[in-house]
Design an enzyme around this catalytic site. Structure first.
Site, PDB file in Angstrom:
ATOM      1  N   ASP A   1      12.310  -4.831  -2.205  1.00  0.00           N
ATOM      2  CA  ASP A   1      12.310  -4.435  -3.611  1.00  0.00           C
ATOM      3  C   ASP A   1      12.891  -3.029  -3.811  1.00  0.00           C
ATOM      4  O   ASP A   1      12.941  -2.225  -2.876  1.00  0.00           O
ATOM      5  CB  ASP A   1      10.868  -4.404  -4.151  1.00  0.00           C
ATOM      6  CG  ASP A   1      10.283  -5.793  -4.336  1.00  0.00           C
ATOM      7  OD1 ASP A   1      10.870  -6.763  -3.846  1.00  0.00           O
ATOM      8  OD2 ASP A   1       9.213  -5.882  -4.972  1.00  0.00           O
TER       9      ASP A   1
ATOM     10  N   HIS B   1      10.280  -2.499   0.942  1.00  0.00           N
ATOM     11  CA  HIS B   1      11.174  -1.810   0.007  1.00  0.00           C
ATOM     12  C   HIS B   1      12.369  -1.234   0.774  1.00  0.00           C
ATOM     13  O   HIS B   1      12.155  -0.453   1.719  1.00  0.00           O
ATOM     14  CB  HIS B   1      10.422  -0.681  -0.712  1.00  0.00           C
ATOM     15  CG  HIS B   1       9.251  -1.162  -1.517  1.00  0.00           C
ATOM     16  ND1 HIS B   1       8.032  -1.431  -0.951  1.00  0.00           N
ATOM     17  CD2 HIS B   1       9.141  -1.446  -2.851  1.00  0.00           C
ATOM     18  CE1 HIS B   1       7.193  -1.857  -1.908  1.00  0.00           C
ATOM     19  NE2 HIS B   1       7.841  -1.878  -3.058  1.00  0.00           N
TER      20      HIS B   1
HETATM   21 ZN    ZN Z   1       9.215  -2.320  -7.225  1.00  0.00          ZN
END
Ligand code: ZN
Length: 192
Positions: free
Chosen positions: A6, A147
């Site tokens: 992400d 991430h």
């Molecule tokens: Zn996020």
């Protein structure tokens, strides 16, 4: 199982793509619309190398806290920005912070793809903790959240992939996790 990244793309993403390619592994990138223009080449590289580029909103607001029409515009504009650059359809979104309402999901026309394994890579944890969370908590059908803006995630990517492959997992996209039949609505935490 499906690895998901992400908040990117970022300057760390190419290294993650290199590590995925060296293991013939696929991943799903939930990217932010506001980064599409700067990282258009990376979005196209993701698609070319067999990964999915999906929707993580335009600039990461708490979607339930803003007016519904703004929330839906966050998602719609991001889909447009991604599709313009990759030529591929966007078929899912991941709400920032995992926060959504039924109205946001139904209005978006996309399924909300959540996760069942959270590495909390953004908390500045030690590399060995990150690796063990990603590798040992995964189950068949798992969706793992990381991430590709976090240095520890980029640094440990190879060890995470090798650990998962050693456990016998195939590293596939979220679409592949659903056998190619991605749900068209609802909220999903795994492919089980
Ligand atoms: Zn996020």
């Amino acid at each position: 199982m499906a690895l998901t990244y992400d908040d990117g793309p970022s300057d760390l993403t190419p290294g993650i793509l290199d590590d995925l390619a060296s293991r013939r592994a696929a991943a799903t990138f939930f990217t932010m619309g506001e980064k599409s223009a700067r990282y258009g080449d990376l979005l196209r590289r993701m698609v070319a190398e067999g990964h999915l580029v999906e929707n993580h909103s335009w600039n990461h607001p708490h979607l339930p806290d803003i007016p519904l029409d703004e929330a839906l515009r966050q998602i719609r504009d991001t889909t447009g920005a991604i599709e313009e650059r990759t030529g591929e359809r966007v078929t899912m979104f991941r709400p920032p912070y995992g926060e959504y309402t039924p109205e946001i999901v139904s209005g978006s026309g996309l399924p909300a793809i959540l996760w069942d394994v959270d590495t909390f890579d953004w908390q500045g944890i030690d590399d060995d903790v990150l690796i063990s969370r990603a590798v040992e908590q995964a189950r068949p059908g798992s969706i793992v959240l990381q991430h590709d803006i976090q240095a520890n995630t980029a640094r440990t990517a190879e060890e995470v992939y090798d650990g998962l492959l050693d456990r016998g997992f195939s590293l596939v996209t979220v679409a592949q996790l659903f056998g190619g039949r991605v749900p068209t609505s609802g909220a999903w935490r795994s492919g089980r």
